[in-house]
Structure formats: structure tokens, C-alpha cells
Design an enzyme around this catalytic site. Sequence first.
Site, PDB file in Angstrom:
ATOM      1  N   LYS A  15      29.007  27.617  22.860  1.00  0.00           N
ATOM      2  CA  LYS A  15      30.413  27.200  22.673  1.00  0.00           C
ATOM      3  C   LYS A  15      31.020  27.893  21.445  1.00  0.00           C
ATOM      4  O   LYS A  15      32.127  28.425  21.508  1.00  0.00           O
ATOM      5  CB  LYS A  15      30.456  25.673  22.522  1.00  0.00           C
ATOM      6  CG  LYS A  15      31.828  25.071  22.378  1.00  0.00           C
ATOM      7  CD  LYS A  15      31.819  23.613  22.777  1.00  0.00           C
ATOM      8  CE  LYS A  15      31.472  22.659  21.663  1.00  0.00           C
ATOM      9  NZ  LYS A  15      32.523  22.529  20.628  1.00  0.00           N
ATOM     10  N   SER A  16      30.287  27.893  20.332  1.00  0.00           N
ATOM     11  CA  SER A  16      30.833  28.482  19.100  1.00  0.00           C
ATOM     12  C   SER A  16      31.090  29.979  19.272  1.00  0.00           C
ATOM     13  O   SER A  16      32.124  30.503  18.838  1.00  0.00           O
ATOM     14  CB  SER A  16      29.840  28.288  17.945  1.00  0.00           C
ATOM     15  OG  SER A  16      29.742  26.944  17.620  1.00  0.00           O
ATOM     16  N   GLY A  96      38.285  20.824  18.455  1.00  0.00           N
ATOM     17  CA  GLY A  96      38.553  21.034  17.030  1.00  0.00           C
ATOM     18  C   GLY A  96      38.443  22.501  16.657  1.00  0.00           C
ATOM     19  O   GLY A  96      39.202  23.006  15.821  1.00  0.00           O
ATOM     20  N   ARG A 124      41.430  13.718  13.806  1.00  0.00           N
ATOM     21  CA  ARG A 124      40.448  14.417  12.965  1.00  0.00           C
ATOM     22  C   ARG A 124      41.118  15.075  11.748  1.00  0.00           C
ATOM     23  O   ARG A 124      42.272  15.471  11.803  1.00  0.00           O
ATOM     24  CB  ARG A 124      39.680  15.428  13.820  1.00  0.00           C
ATOM     25  CG  ARG A 124      38.869  14.711  14.901  1.00  0.00           C
ATOM     26  CD  ARG A 124      38.111  15.665  15.783  1.00  0.00           C
ATOM     27  NE  ARG A 124      37.077  16.373  15.052  1.00  0.00           N
ATOM     28  CZ  ARG A 124      36.315  17.322  15.586  1.00  0.00           C
ATOM     29  NH1 ARG A 124      36.486  17.662  16.858  1.00  0.00           N
ATOM     30  NH2 ARG A 124      35.393  17.924  14.869  1.00  0.00           N
ATOM     31  N   SER A 169      31.707  23.831   6.464  1.00  0.00           N
ATOM     32  CA  SER A 169      32.350  23.839   7.773  1.00  0.00           C
ATOM     33  C   SER A 169      32.550  25.275   8.241  1.00  0.00           C
ATOM     34  O   SER A 169      33.288  26.042   7.616  1.00  0.00           O
ATOM     35  CB  SER A 169      33.707  23.122   7.709  1.00  0.00           C
ATOM     36  OG  SER A 169      34.470  23.459   8.861  1.00  0.00           O
ATOM     37  N   GLN A 171      34.068  26.058  10.898  1.00  0.00           N
ATOM     38  CA  GLN A 171      35.430  26.176  11.429  1.00  0.00           C
ATOM     39  C   GLN A 171      36.387  26.564  10.308  1.00  0.00           C
ATOM     40  O   GLN A 171      37.227  27.453  10.476  1.00  0.00           O
ATOM     41  CB  GLN A 171      35.867  24.856  12.073  1.00  0.00           C
ATOM     42  CG  GLN A 171      35.099  24.535  13.338  1.00  0.00           C
ATOM     43  CD  GLN A 171      35.417  23.155  13.895  1.00  0.00           C
ATOM     44  OE1 GLN A 171      36.153  22.385  13.286  1.00  0.00           O
ATOM     45  NE2 GLN A 171      34.844  22.849  15.038  1.00  0.00           N
ATOM     46  N   ASP A 318      25.440  19.407  14.908  1.00  0.00           N
ATOM     47  CA  ASP A 318      25.754  19.031  16.294  1.00  0.00           C
ATOM     48  C   ASP A 318      24.540  18.452  17.030  1.00  0.00           C
ATOM     49  O   ASP A 318      24.697  17.862  18.104  1.00  0.00           O
ATOM     50  CB  ASP A 318      26.282  20.250  17.065  1.00  0.00           C
ATOM     51  CG  ASP A 318      27.687  20.623  16.613  1.00  0.00           C
ATOM     52  OD1 ASP A 318      28.351  19.786  15.964  1.00  0.00           O
ATOM     53  OD2 ASP A 318      28.116  21.746  16.899  1.00  0.00           O
ATOM     54  N   ARG A 349      30.430   9.696  14.671  1.00  0.00           N
ATOM     55  CA  ARG A 349      29.114   9.714  15.336  1.00  0.00           C
ATOM     56  C   ARG A 349      28.094   8.793  14.676  1.00  0.00           C
ATOM     57  O   ARG A 349      27.135   8.383  15.338  1.00  0.00           O
ATOM     58  CB  ARG A 349      28.584  11.153  15.416  1.00  0.00           C
ATOM     59  CG  ARG A 349      29.335  11.959  16.461  1.00  0.00           C
ATOM     60  CD  ARG A 349      28.769  13.343  16.684  1.00  0.00           C
ATOM     61  NE  ARG A 349      29.495  13.973  17.783  1.00  0.00           N
ATOM     62  CZ  ARG A 349      29.596  15.292  17.964  1.00  0.00           C
ATOM     63  NH1 ARG A 349      29.009  16.119  17.133  1.00  0.00           N
ATOM     64  NH2 ARG A 349      30.268  15.774  18.997  1.00  0.00           N
ATOM     65  N   ARG A 393      28.713  14.709  23.058  1.00  0.00           N
ATOM     66  CA  ARG A 393      27.331  14.709  22.545  1.00  0.00           C
ATOM     67  C   ARG A 393      26.738  13.294  22.502  1.00  0.00           C
ATOM     68  O   ARG A 393      25.536  13.122  22.656  1.00  0.00           O
ATOM     69  CB  ARG A 393      27.256  15.389  21.175  1.00  0.00           C
ATOM     70  CG  ARG A 393      27.683  16.854  21.246  1.00  0.00           C
ATOM     71  CD  ARG A 393      27.202  17.686  20.076  1.00  0.00           C
ATOM     72  NE  ARG A 393      27.977  18.919  20.003  1.00  0.00           N
ATOM     73  CZ  ARG A 393      27.764  19.996  20.776  1.00  0.00           C
ATOM     74  NH1 ARG A 393      26.784  20.003  21.653  1.00  0.00           N
ATOM     75  NH2 ARG A 393      28.524  21.062  20.658  1.00  0.00           N
TER      76      ARG A 393
HETATM   77  C1  S3P Z   1      31.610  24.591  14.847  1.00  0.00           C
HETATM   78  C2  S3P Z   1      31.371  24.088  13.599  1.00  0.00           C
HETATM   79  C3  S3P Z   1      30.990  22.695  13.367  1.00  0.00           C
HETATM   80  C4  S3P Z   1      30.489  22.041  14.648  1.00  0.00           C
HETATM   81  C5  S3P Z   1      31.380  22.308  15.810  1.00  0.00           C
HETATM   82  C6  S3P Z   1      31.475  23.793  16.077  1.00  0.00           C
HETATM   83  C7  S3P Z   1      32.002  26.016  14.965  1.00  0.00           C
HETATM   84  O1  S3P Z   1      32.110  21.974  12.925  1.00  0.00           O
HETATM   85  O2  S3P Z   1      30.329  20.656  14.456  1.00  0.00           O
HETATM   86  O3  S3P Z   1      30.884  21.678  16.975  1.00  0.00           O
HETATM   87  O4  S3P Z   1      31.916  26.581  16.063  1.00  0.00           O
HETATM   88  O5  S3P Z   1      32.384  26.587  13.945  1.00  0.00           O
HETATM   89  P1  S3P Z   1      32.562  21.979  11.380  1.00  0.00           P
HETATM   90  O6  S3P Z   1      33.072  23.330  11.052  1.00  0.00           O
HETATM   91  O7  S3P Z   1      33.646  20.935  11.296  1.00  0.00           O
HETATM   92  O8  S3P Z   1      31.343  21.603  10.616  1.00  0.00           O
END
Ligand code: S3P
Length: 433
Positions: A15-16, A96, A124, A169, A171, A318, A349, A393
Site C-alpha cells: 500500500k505504501s 490518510g 485524524r 511519521s 507520511q 501497522d 487502535r 487492520r
Molecule cells: C504510512 C505511514 C504510517 C502508517 C500508514 C502508512 C506511509 O503512518 O501507519 O499506514 O505509507 O507512509 P504515519 O506516517 O502516520 O506513521
Amino acid sequence: MRVFKGEVTALPPDKSISHRAALIGALSEGTTEIMNFSAGFDNQSTLSVLKSAGITLRQEEVDGAYGRRIRRVVIESAGLWSFQPPPAPLMCNNSGSTMRMFAGILAAQPFASELIGDSSLMKRPMKRVADPLRQMGACVELSPSGTAPICIKGDKELKAINYRLPVPSAQVKSLVAFAALHADGESRIFEPVRSRDHTEVMLGLESFEQDGERVIVVPGRKGVAAKPFYIPADPSAACFIVALGLLAHGSEIMIRDVCLNPTRAAFLDILIEAGGALTIENQRVIGGETIGDILVQNHSSLEPLVISDHQAVAFIIDEIPMLAVLSAFATGRFELHNAAELRTKESDRIDALVVNLQRLGFDCEQYPDGFVVKGRRITPSGTVVIDSFDDHRIAMSFAIAGKATGCPIDISDIDVVGVSFPNFFDLLDSLQV
Ligand code: S3P
């Protein structure tokens, strides 16, 4: 007793990496071909917002390895400033990653845009998105509670930034990197606690250790040349199958072509350390990512998991729901600290795990940054209703426990698994002997 055996070749693509491949494709000059793109709802949300912002892309099914049909996405772009003002607010649904990472790109575009999501995403935290982008010169408005809608007035003249991540993070790191690609000089991102590094790998960014931190260097306005991407299987999805194999007596499952990037695969080390019969085979590197096969056998007994190290928490963020449920069912015990971030995910969670484990008869106590499972008081006799809290999840973690142990459970809003793992139940059925 249920036994699960076989070979998994149809795990969802990561996914990432899928999100990043699409976003980097949209930022690149030329044609980007992505093989094995994920069909999960979250990744489809990223494609959908890109299209709404004027990016030309198409998605088709083609023949892949193991006789499977896989998705190929082709993106055409003229580079960093190829986006168009979206005609309506951009709907990110449950994702997110879509909302946060795309905000970094929109902050550098010379038009106004608005990002919205479903009821979970609209709760969020987004201040972590707005803060660095405002420092770079974009105008970013949030709701009074620091959540979406995110209203952005982008600035083509973004300023380079030195930014220390206030929370680990990937993200936030990625949105700063995407914005910084457009900025007027070199930016540096400092990570006191490391997070997954796909963005750095895929963009070929320089990074190094300095004074106990990771430093990532992002050159501004150099442009990104298009290149092809291949998406390996998602380790966070593999974790569910690993847990199934470890929990269900007599099981033996081979999971093929999983991304084993060290910033993602720490859950395997933790499980091996706790006595899990896991073997990693056939490791190789494709597109900068380590990939390999995981053999999981139900041979050994597991030690209770105790997780408190900040770095470990960031690397398994995750996988914690599945590890917690696995440890509770296999050993009666589990302990987690320094994981307050877990309260900011698709659901809270920590609360979701505790509420549901209590329904299953476990003695749990939660605190602000974690929780403990102290044992099992009772094994409920009838069907236990699990609340997924609309979180993929949470739903899958408890579904695995039910399948592996035969404990009758009924999970609310089970379709939510499609966010990251649309073929979850078909795959489990195909493994049951
Ligand atoms: C992700 C980063 C994580 C993870 C999310 C995917 C990403 O979140 O929990 O499912 O792909 O960069 P955070 O950046 O909020 O830690």
C-alpha cells in the site's frame, strides 16, 4: 481443528509503495509505468484524486507472475507543476496517506484546493501536515480541531526548509519531501526516530546518520525523471498470514515476493526472537527494495510479546494490532508502551484492541501510550461480536484469531478489509485444508 497450508502468491501489492509510485509518477517528467499496483480502496483513492487534479493516467489488468492478473498503471506528466485546479473538494475516503502526502504536492501548486475524507479520516490529526507547509510559505487552513478539511492556497515559490519531524511519521516526512522538490533550494528533513523509507528510496534521495538522527536531503527544483516501478507484496498484509500460520496448529504457509525493507519487516525479527518458526528465503533486490519469501510453520510455542522501544514501535506501527491479538491468543499476554501514535490511526487502535480483547475474555488495562493483556479470565461460550471500529487492520486481526483458533466471532463492517486487502477472505479460504 483448522489447518492452513499452501503457497500465497496473491498478497496485495504494498500500500505504501503503491501510493508513492502514483504520486511520484505524477511529479515526474514523462511516462511512468507501475506494475502490480494495489486494488485496495486506499490506493484507488490516490489515483482518483490525481485524476481530479488533472493528471492523465490509466489502469488496466495484464498478465503477471504465477498466472495471475495484475494491475498496470500508466501516468503521463510534464513534471512538478502539471496539476490543475480541482473542480470540487478532493475526496480521500479512508486514506490518510492520500490526504497527507498529496497535501505536500498541492502546497506547491499555484491554485486553491480542498482535501476531505470519510468520517474516520476527518477526525485524524492534520496539524502535523499544516505546520511544515506553512513554514514553507503555503497557506493551509484546518478546522478548529486541527483536522480536515484541509484548505490549501498553494505557492509556486515555496521556500526550502530544515524540518525536524515532531512525531515519527513517514507520511509527514513524505509530504515535506514532495513539497521540498518544488522549493527554492535544498531542504533537509531530520528524523530522531526513523520511519519507513520508501520515499527516499524511490526518489533516490541522499540520506545519512548525524548525531543519532537520520537526515534526508531533498534538492529543490531539479525535476524528477520518470522511471518504472514494480510493487512487491505488502509486508503489513503478510503479517496477517504469518499470524495465521503461527496460531493454527499444523499449519505451513509459504508467502511469496514480500517487501522485506528493514523499515517494514521488523515484525518478523520480533516474532523470530519470540520463538516463531519463520524462515526467510530467496532474498533479492528489485527497484531498491529487498524482496523475499516467508515460510511460516506452526512448530514452536511463542513467548509473550513486550514492545516498548520507540524505534521498534515506529517500524511495526501497522502490525501492532495483529501482533497484540496473536500474542494474546498464543500466550495470554501482551504489553505495549510508547505507542500513543496508535490512537491516531484509522481508529484509536489502543482502545479498539482493548475493547475487543475484553469481549473475548482477556484481562486488559490501557494507558495513554499503550496497554497490557494480563491473561484470559474466561473463554466465552457463544459467538463474540467484534467491533471493527471501521478499521481494516482491527477487522483483519480479529478475523485471523477467529479463523486460526475456531473461536466463533462476528465482526462488524467486515467489508472494511477492502481498504488494504480486498481478497482477504478468498485467500484465507484457499489456504484452509
Ligand atoms: C504510512 C505511514 C504510517 C502508517 C500508514 C502508512 C506511509 O503512518 O501507519 O499506514 O505509507 O507512509 P504515519 O506516517 O502516520 O506513521
